[in-house]
Design a protein around this motif. Sequence first.
Motif, PDB file in Angstrom:
ATOM      1  N   VAL A   1       0.856  -1.197   0.011  1.00  0.00           N
ATOM      2  CA  VAL A   1      -0.002   0.057  -0.116  1.00  0.00           C
ATOM      3  C   VAL A   1       0.853   1.203  -0.189  1.00  0.00           C
ATOM      4  N   TYR A   2       0.987   2.023  -1.029  1.00  0.00           N
ATOM      5  CA  TYR A   2       1.667   3.275  -1.308  1.00  0.00           C
ATOM      6  C   TYR A   2       0.477   4.493  -1.072  1.00  0.00           C
TER       7      TYR A   2
ATOM      8  N   LEU B   1       6.431   9.141  -3.225  1.00  0.00           N
ATOM      9  CA  LEU B   1       6.108   7.808  -3.423  1.00  0.00           C
ATOM     10  C   LEU B   1       6.588   7.047  -2.202  1.00  0.00           C
ATOM     11  N   ARG B   2       5.341   6.643  -1.063  1.00  0.00           N
ATOM     12  CA  ARG B   2       5.814   6.082   0.171  1.00  0.00           C
ATOM     13  C   ARG B   2       5.288   4.818   0.412  1.00  0.00           C
ATOM     14  N   LEU B   3       5.839   3.841   0.777  1.00  0.00           N
ATOM     15  CA  LEU B   3       5.327   2.241   1.016  1.00  0.00           C
ATOM     16  C   LEU B   3       4.926   2.463   2.509  1.00  0.00           C
ATOM     17  N   ILE B   4       3.566   2.776   2.703  1.00  0.00           N
ATOM     18  CA  ILE B   4       2.951   3.024   4.220  1.00  0.00           C
ATOM     19  C   ILE B   4       2.289   1.689   4.809  1.00  0.00           C
ATOM     20  N   ASP B   5       2.058   0.643   4.207  1.00  0.00           N
ATOM     21  CA  ASP B   5       1.607  -0.559   4.659  1.00  0.00           C
ATOM     22  C   ASP B   5       1.731  -1.653   4.034  1.00  0.00           C
TER      23      ASP B   5
ATOM     24  N   LEU C   1      -2.324   4.594 -18.815  1.00  0.00           N
ATOM     25  CA  LEU C   1      -0.966   4.869 -18.230  1.00  0.00           C
ATOM     26  C   LEU C   1       0.133   4.198 -19.418  1.00  0.00           C
ATOM     27  N   ALA C   2       1.246   5.131 -19.539  1.00  0.00           N
ATOM     28  CA  ALA C   2       2.140   4.782 -20.572  1.00  0.00           C
ATOM     29  C   ALA C   2       2.505   3.438 -20.350  1.00  0.00           C
ATOM     30  N   GLY C   3       2.545   2.566 -21.295  1.00  0.00           N
ATOM     31  CA  GLY C   3       3.163   1.271 -21.363  1.00  0.00           C
ATOM     32  C   GLY C   3       2.061   0.242 -20.755  1.00  0.00           C
TER      33      GLY C   3
ATOM     34  N   ASP D   1       8.309   0.941 -10.180  1.00  0.00           N
ATOM     35  CA  ASP D   1       8.391   1.374 -11.438  1.00  0.00           C
ATOM     36  C   ASP D   1       6.782   1.209 -12.149  1.00  0.00           C
ATOM     37  N   ARG D   2       6.083   0.406 -11.688  1.00  0.00           N
ATOM     38  CA  ARG D   2       4.602   0.407 -12.327  1.00  0.00           C
ATOM     39  C   ARG D   2       3.888   1.404 -11.745  1.00  0.00           C
ATOM     40  N   LEU D   3       4.400   2.275 -10.728  1.00  0.00           N
ATOM     41  CA  LEU D   3       3.480   3.517 -10.256  1.00  0.00           C
ATOM     42  C   LEU D   3       4.288   4.733 -10.834  1.00  0.00           C
ATOM     43  N   ARG D   4       5.184   4.866 -11.499  1.00  0.00           N
ATOM     44  CA  ARG D   4       6.081   5.747 -12.150  1.00  0.00           C
ATOM     45  C   ARG D   4       4.946   6.843 -13.081  1.00  0.00           C
ATOM     46  N   PRO D   5       4.278   5.916 -14.006  1.00  0.00           N
ATOM     47  CA  PRO D   5       3.498   6.494 -14.939  1.00  0.00           C
ATOM     48  C   PRO D   5       2.389   7.355 -14.187  1.00  0.00           C
ATOM     49  N   LEU D   6       2.083   6.636 -13.156  1.00  0.00           N
ATOM     50  CA  LEU D   6       0.791   7.280 -12.383  1.00  0.00           C
ATOM     51  C   LEU D   6       1.140   8.559 -11.862  1.00  0.00           C
ATOM     52  N   GLN D   7       2.528   8.708 -11.496  1.00  0.00           N
ATOM     53  CA  GLN D   7       2.809   9.813 -10.998  1.00  0.00           C
ATOM     54  C   GLN D   7       2.834  10.924 -12.009  1.00  0.00           C
TER      55      GLN D   7
END
Length: 246
Positions: free
Chosen positions: A127-128, A135-139, A235-237, A197-203
Amino acid sequence: MAGLARELALRIGLAARALPGPGLPGLMAALVDALGVPFSAAKFAQLTVGRLRTAAGGVLAEAPRAALREALGHLQGRIPVVIADAPAPALDPCRDGAMPGSIRVAVASDGGELADGHFGHCRAYLVYQVSARELRLIDYRYAPEPGAKSARGAAHVALVGDCHLVYGRVLGNQATAQLMHAGVHPVCAPEGGPARDRLRPLQAILRGHPPPWLARAMGTRGWVMPASGNAGLRLAGQPSVRALPH
């Protein structure tokens, strides 16, 4: 030979786990029909998704193509094995309000900080808290024990019910419907790999002009969707994401 036999057994077990519907019995029937026995690494190397789908009278025909590709990757040793009892990744807690304009995202995972899980059948959810710049992994939430299909799906949805989006390598139609009914937006990310890496396009989308439903989650105005526009988040890619209602 004993070592090879153990390795092939592990590959088959992991492949069966990627096929939660037919599972091990269906996979074994397909493998015996397609390859004959005894199994070998050389035989697995010749196998294709198409042959898996049609073998044994089509016992795997209803499995999602992404799940079949994942199963084949395990059989052919192309997907690295994650040790089940590997320690959970370190967390970076975030106080409420500490990341303005951020959203909460769950990622289905089978170990470590990898986006390699099948939603509803994974070992855990990363959970980020995600903002345009941070981008933080919080749980780290362990998945519930396997049970009846309907109860298992509901339990997994409840586990990520406080998130805005959930990523999975495979997302079935029933899981997608359950998530959207709960107000959680499903994202299919079959590439797997490191979750960050999967979340970078979301950012990148958060830094630009997020669609209205995502902007509302961030507490910003976002952009106005043209009447003929597609409300899905692309999302890209990655493939288009199923759209939430406005």
